[in-house]
Design an enzyme around this catalytic site. Structure first.
Site, short mmCIF file in Angstrom:
data_model
loop_
_atom_site.label_atom_id
_atom_site.label_comp_id
_atom_site.label_asym_id
_atom_site.label_seq_id
_atom_site.Cartn_x
_atom_site.Cartn_y
_atom_site.Cartn_z
NE ARG A 1 65.75 45.67 22.75
CZ ARG A 1 65.53 45.87 24.05
NH1 ARG A 1 64.33 46.24 24.48
NH2 ARG A 1 66.51 45.75 24.91
CG HIS B 1 69.62 41.71 26.19
ND1 HIS B 1 70.18 42.76 25.49
CD2 HIS B 1 68.75 42.27 27.07
CE1 HIS B 1 69.67 43.89 25.94
NE2 HIS B 1 68.81 43.62 26.89
CD GLN C 1 70.59 43.93 31.15
OE1 GLN C 1 69.86 44.66 30.51
NE2 GLN C 1 71.03 44.26 32.36
CG ASP D 1 64.39 38.35 31.46
OD1 ASP D 1 63.79 39.43 31.69
OD2 ASP D 1 64.67 37.95 30.32
CB CYS E 1 67.84 42.45 32.16
SG CYS E 1 66.33 41.61 31.63
NE ARG F 1 72.11 47.26 28.63
CZ ARG F 1 70.94 47.16 27.98
NH1 ARG F 1 69.83 46.94 28.64
NH2 ARG F 1 70.89 47.23 26.65
N1 NVA Z 1 63.85 38.41 27.93
C1 NVA Z 1 63.32 39.76 27.83
C2 NVA Z 1 64.40 40.77 28.08
C3 NVA Z 1 63.93 42.19 28.07
C4 NVA Z 1 65.04 43.18 28.26
C5 NVA Z 1 62.67 39.96 26.48
O1 NVA Z 1 63.25 39.51 25.48
O2 NVA Z 1 61.59 40.55 26.43
N1 CP Z 2 67.04 45.50 30.01
C1 CP Z 2 66.61 46.06 28.88
O1 CP Z 2 67.12 45.77 27.78
O2 CP Z 2 65.63 46.98 29.04
P1 CP Z 2 64.78 47.70 27.89
O3 CP Z 2 63.89 46.65 27.27
O4 CP Z 2 64.01 48.77 28.61
O5 CP Z 2 65.73 48.26 26.88
#
Ligand code: NVA
Ligand code: CP
Length: 316
Positions: free
Chosen positions: A100, A127, A130, A230, A269, A297
């Protein structure tokens, strides 16, 4: 060897095969052991995470492996060691790298120097893990399950809110791959990147899906099977997100908007910010499938990892 850096690193048929594998592993949790040994998988976080961290760690263990969860800030990556050097070291000892991070180009650099598969656990741009979980969830709750995987062609899906973020991009590309009707409802200021819309439309042409981007939230959800949103403040973009609350407010998922769908389910998500992108009434109400989505997931990513470790993928 194959990587999973963005949704369209899988073909439509491969996406289905991965999801079929995930469904089979959901039914029989310890049926596959591609990481037996145990082999180690590095799971690295440049940003916060709950679901991704837990689902990868548990999934790798379920598949017979040993997860090595690394907080990048406390590693030499946090001090700026070149990504290519890190890739060589990690892939000499680990069987897969899950990461990540921020820009997609960082993930591309990791993959370019890695001798093992690299998986996107969220970037600023996509992502994709997800979306695998979300597709599996839609098939479970709206029908379309078969041993060959979910048959989602013809199902419709709407995403409301920040159309420029990673989730919207992955819904566009991943949903089009599944042959779905994908609609994005967002203000002009938060439109998806043109290259992402163009890529999704190109994929949709071959899968029978379709893509619509509209500024009208009611048009986005009319007759729809599933509605997702989201956070308005994605990680790394918090300031801009908070500043845009006013312009995003008409896209808040409310009961009134949900009622325009075709007995639509609500997806997110997570983590969610109640009374911002969604009302408590919707996310905590009967149409919400967010907990099933979060659990999926685990199953979807196990399907993906097992598929990536298949000898034909490793050799290919
Ligand atoms: N769009 C959000 C998704 C978190 C799982 C982010 O990037 O923070
Ligand atoms: N949806 C998701 O990726 O959650 P986290 O940020 O908790 O991993």
């Amino acid at each position: 060897m194959r990587h999973f850096l963005r949704d369209d690193d899988l073909t439509s048929a491969e996406q289905r095969a991965v999801l079929a594998r995930g469904l089979a592993l959901k039914a029989d949790r310890f049926a596959e052991t591609p990481f037996v040994g145990p082999r180690t998988v590095a799971v690295i976080f440049d940003k916060s995470s709950t679901r991704t961290r837990v689902s990868f760690a548990v999934g790798i263990a379920d598949l017979g492996g040993s997860p090595l969860v690394i907080d990048a800030a406390s590693s030499q990556m946090g001090r700026g060691e070149p990504i290519s050097d890190t890739a060589k070291v990690l892939s000499s000892m680990c069987s897969m790298i899950v990461w990540r991070t921020f820009g997609q180009e960082r993930l591309d650099q990791m993959a370019a120097s890695s001798a093992v598969p690299v998986v996107n656990a969220l970037t600023d741009q996509f992502h994709p893990c997800q979306i695998l979980a979300d597709l599996l969830t839609i098939a479970e709750v709206k029908g379309g399950l078969s041993p060959e995987g979910p048959a989602l062609a013809g199902r419709s899906f709407a995403y409301l809110g920040d159309g420029a973020n990673n989730m919207a991009a992955s819904y566009l590309v991943g949903g089009a791959l599944a042959g779905m009707e994908v609609r994005i409802g967002c203000p002009e200021s938060h439109s998806p990147r043109p290259d992402v819309v163009a890529r999704a439309a190109e994929i949709a042409e071959s899968t029978g899906g379709s893509v619509l981007v509209t500024t009208d939230p009611a048009e986005a959800v009319a007759g729809i099977d599933a509605v997702a949103t989201d956070t308005w403040a994605s990680m790394g973009f918090e300031e801009a997100g908070h500043a845009a609350e006013g312009v995003l407010k008409p896209y808040q998922v409310t009961s009134q908007l949900m009622d325009l769908g075709n007995q639509a389910v609500f997806m997110h998500c997570l983590p969610a910010y109640r009374e911002h992108e969604v009302t408590s009434e919707v996310i905590d109400g009967p149409a919400s499938v967010v907990w099933q989505e979060a659990e999926n997931r685990l199953h979807a990513q196990k399907g993906l990892m097992a598929w990536l470790m298949d000898p034909e993928q490793i050799a290919g």
